[in-house]
Design an enzyme around this catalytic site. Structure first.
Site, mmCIF file in Angstrom:
data_model
loop_
_atom_site.group_PDB
_atom_site.id
_atom_site.type_symbol
_atom_site.label_atom_id
_atom_site.label_comp_id
_atom_site.label_asym_id
_atom_site.label_seq_id
_atom_site.Cartn_x
_atom_site.Cartn_y
_atom_site.Cartn_z
ATOM 1 C CB SER A 1 26.842 67.889 65.492
ATOM 2 O OG SER A 1 25.798 68.310 64.644
ATOM 3 C CD GLU A 2 26.391 65.696 59.904
ATOM 4 O OE1 GLU A 2 26.393 65.263 61.077
ATOM 5 O OE2 GLU A 2 25.433 65.526 59.117
ATOM 6 C CG ASN A 3 26.784 71.463 62.697
ATOM 7 O OD1 ASN A 3 26.746 70.367 63.254
ATOM 8 N ND2 ASN A 3 26.324 72.562 63.261
ATOM 9 C CB SER B 1 33.517 68.075 60.831
ATOM 10 O OG SER B 1 32.412 67.316 61.222
#
Lengths: 218, 258, 218, 258
Positions: free
Chosen positions: C45-47, C87
């Protein structure tokens, strides 16, 4: 004349409360011994430590905990470890207030050479090129002359450079030197050292009036 | 997906650890030892080796390289070890063709090979070395740094002024293998480092096309605090446990209890 | 015709053991429900999370633990948190094997538009531009036509692009589409959907022979 | 310095914590609250705000900005909050002149101000946003990223091919202040984050000229494990404790215990 500790003690006057400081190998390391009482600074070691503590007590050495000089050291409450990219990131971003390093030669323009003697000695620049390119204040601690008795303060460096026009102050056994548009400027004389003696041993252009005060410590 | 929506990843397949942690092929990155982890490392390879001085070096990977006798290596490492330990072992055996390093002052054999022309050497600033690793791990083809501007390091390199400062363009490293040493790791490749043995290790772990990590302790997934993992397993391809680390100290400096 | 779950299930066939996968908001999220039994993948999850777990049990939501769609989620043993630079560093370095995302339009060259309708809707690209620029495999999950009944598979995008020539596969309720030098290529038909129906609803150049198999799942 | 040399930093001044931890001016970065920490933040300032959605946002700094009524702000933040929380509060008050963000889809007032021309907006890819922060914190004037190539994001930007891929040159952010939210911190400014509330916070903390961190808990120096501090205090200028965090959840998604 200053001994090594005198040079370190003189440089310690550059420290300010709250400074982050990187000390090179040799005389610069000794500056840590003269942090004024009541002043809080943090020492950065570029191999990945902020808040370097003193050498460990005998028997308490930790091989995973060294400084940039590969010496066993300790941490202090509030110390932080990080990787080498972050270490040089904070250096490059100008977060290190003061770096003190040794030199083989310093030119009257503030160039510094301290990493290589072509054909003879090749140790590498380590982190010195990064530090002199980015630290906010750059002070050189060195002997005034080399083993052959020749001035290490020169019109221009003869050895491969570490950095260009970056040194702001030089402290040797003979005195404290700054820079202006013409070259070196004598700021203070070591106790008992006369201006003529300093002039004789300095090859770069030197402004010195004779009225410069003797170095004194708080 | 709307607030309170339960139609998303409510994940139909029951208990997560039943599916996610089953030991399958590719997410189980554990090898039995250094030799098996390095089995496909060939002559002529470019490799990165973590460590600063002798602190945090991949001792067991180096031993395996000695044992394999792999030759013509290009080694990217901050230092070159000492005569009889660390990368010095590979130098003794003439297994290294080229070194990219920032400081090699502790190794007399290195200096001899360099001055005699047996060894090709590229000395670069330590921060440049670190940041070229970071660039590789973060998919940045090149970075700008002021380090070395005006020195022989800048020869042949592109410069550019930003603000009132001149920077050198330095390209990301392109290394086939990264050999790193961590303190703890799990079979997914997650790594944690200890004290200043961290140094270049996480950066090289992120930069290698094939990253091999040796660890002092292999733990179960979940045993490492997810807030405190230094290198996520996505960057790590192989992991093995090293035993009996020598961890030689280069400069034993102490205070005496007077 | 596939429903949303059918599209997700079809895309799940792209998963391979050991894959690191980033799933966008909407239908792509549903792919997580169809990870084949016995296969181990990790969701990014890119967060700032690798190893995303399912939604929390009611009452166990943690406001500090969300996915890129701002949904409360959980971790799994082996999960890792990191900052946004790392990320996108791992995304940019090509470490994410597969990204699945929604789209408003896809062109026959593999261009994708999914972030803006000029003058009408401006939500922003979020991480989509980074993902389509760097993920190893890029699959679009979307409805074949928009609300006006017009094909979203086009000769060229009319909306501002998210990425250029990056989509490798499109899965809609009508079928699975790849790309060749000429444009879209029908790879599989949705169960019960004929080639003519697909051709009628596709505006970009489409290669379709009629012999394409129906989608089946293992 | 030679092996075993005891002449180095054996530090003559006795017990280290007597000297290093005395509370003096500049290393004690603790402020009593948000208003005092933000006392010198003027109209027209460029500031970064950490957080992803409403997760990890500096709630108390935002409240202080509302209270101060500071205007004409340029805000760099991944999102723009929701209508009545987070940056949405500043939007409601028309305190923001320009937003630099990657995704603003949760905020209707934002969209209204944007479409009406009241608000200047620069939308950029999320990875570009993150990496421009990293660049600032790491002293890199610019970085190369492929994100946005061939799109309107690339308009007016320099491109360059490395390998077989085209990249955009993106410059480091230059922000006067960074306002971040951490989980724990100490008076030296060392910060630790929790779960995905980390997101942009450490990057912005490193990027700000003046970095102000609000924390849930202020601990004594030494209480945070030096191996696990996310942002070293060298990057942080002011720190204060925030109380009663609302931590609003944007999308409450759950599994039902059926």
């Amino acid at each position: 004349m200053l001994d090594k500790n005198g040079i370190a003690r003189t440089i310690a006057r550059e420290l300010r409360d709250g400074y982050y400081v990187n000390l090179g190998i040799g005389i610069p390391t000794l500056v840590a011994n003269f942090i004024p009482n009541g002043m809080e600074v943090q020492l950065q070691s570029e191999n990945g430590l902020l808040g370097m503590g003193p050498f460990p007590w005998e028997g308490e050495e930790d091989p995973d905990l060294i400084n940039a000089g590969k010496q066993t050291i300790t941490t202090l409450p509030g110390s932080v470890f990080f990787d080498s990219a972050m270490s040089f990131g904070m250096i490059r971003a100008g977060k290190v207030d003061l770096t003190v390093l040794g030199a083989m030669e310093v030119s009257q323009k503030g160039d510094i050479a301290n990493w290589k003697i072509p054909g003879k000695m090749v140790k590498g620049m380590g982190g010195a090129m990064d530090l002199v390119a980015s630290a906010r204040h750059i002070v050189v601690a060195m002997q005034h002359v080399n083993k052959a008795g020749e001035s290490k303060l020169l019109p221009q460096c003869t050895l491969p450079l570490t950095g260009l026009a970056c040194v702001q102050k030089v402290v040797t056994e003979l005195g404290v030197f700054g820079f202006d548009d013409h070259g070196f400027v004598l700021l203070e004389r070591a106790p008992g050292v006369g201006v003529e003696h300093i002039k004789t041993h300095t090859r770069g252009f030197l402004t010195a009036h004779g009225s410069e005060p003797e170095i004194s410590w708080p | 997906m709307n607030k309170g929506d339960r139609g998303g990843p409510g994940w139909t397949w029951g208990l997560e650890d039943d599916v996610f942690l089953r030991t399958t092929n590719r997410m189980n990155k554990v090898f039995k030892d250094a030799l098996s982890a390095l089995h496909d490392l060939q002559d002529g390879t470019t490799l990165m080796l973590g460590g600063f001085g002798l602190c945090g070096i991949p001792e067991h990977c180096i031993s395996a390289l000695v044992q394999k006798g792999t030759r013509n290596l290009t080694c990217i490492s901050n230092n070159a070890g000492v005569d009889d330990f660390g990368l010095g072992l590979l130098l003794q055996n003439h297994q290294i063709r080229k070194m990219i390093a920032s400081y090699v002052g502790e190794n007399a054999e290195f200096e001899r090979q360099l001055l005699s022309g047996e060894l090709e050497v590229e000395l670069i600033p330590q921060g440049t070395l670190a940041t070229r690793c970071l660039a590789a791990g973060y998919g940045m083809p090149a970075i700008y740094t002021p380090a070395g501007y005006g020195t022989e390091v800048a020869e042949g390199k592109e410069t550019r002024v930003f603000g009132n400062k001149t920077y050198l363009l330095e390209t990301a490293f392109d290394a086939d293998y990264a050999l790193v040493k961590a303190w703890k790791g799990d079979r997914l490749g997650n790594l944690v480092f200890r004290a200043t043995s961290r140094n270049f290790n996480p950066l090289m772990a992120m930069a290698g096309k094939i990253t091999i990590a040796e660890v002092e302790e292999l733990v179960e997934p979940g045993a490492l605090d997810p807030d405190h993992i230094h290198v996520p397993g996505i960057y790590v391809h192989r992991i093995f446990v090293g035993t009996n680390y020598e961890k030689r100290i280069e400069q034993r400096t102490v205070r005496s209890r007077s």
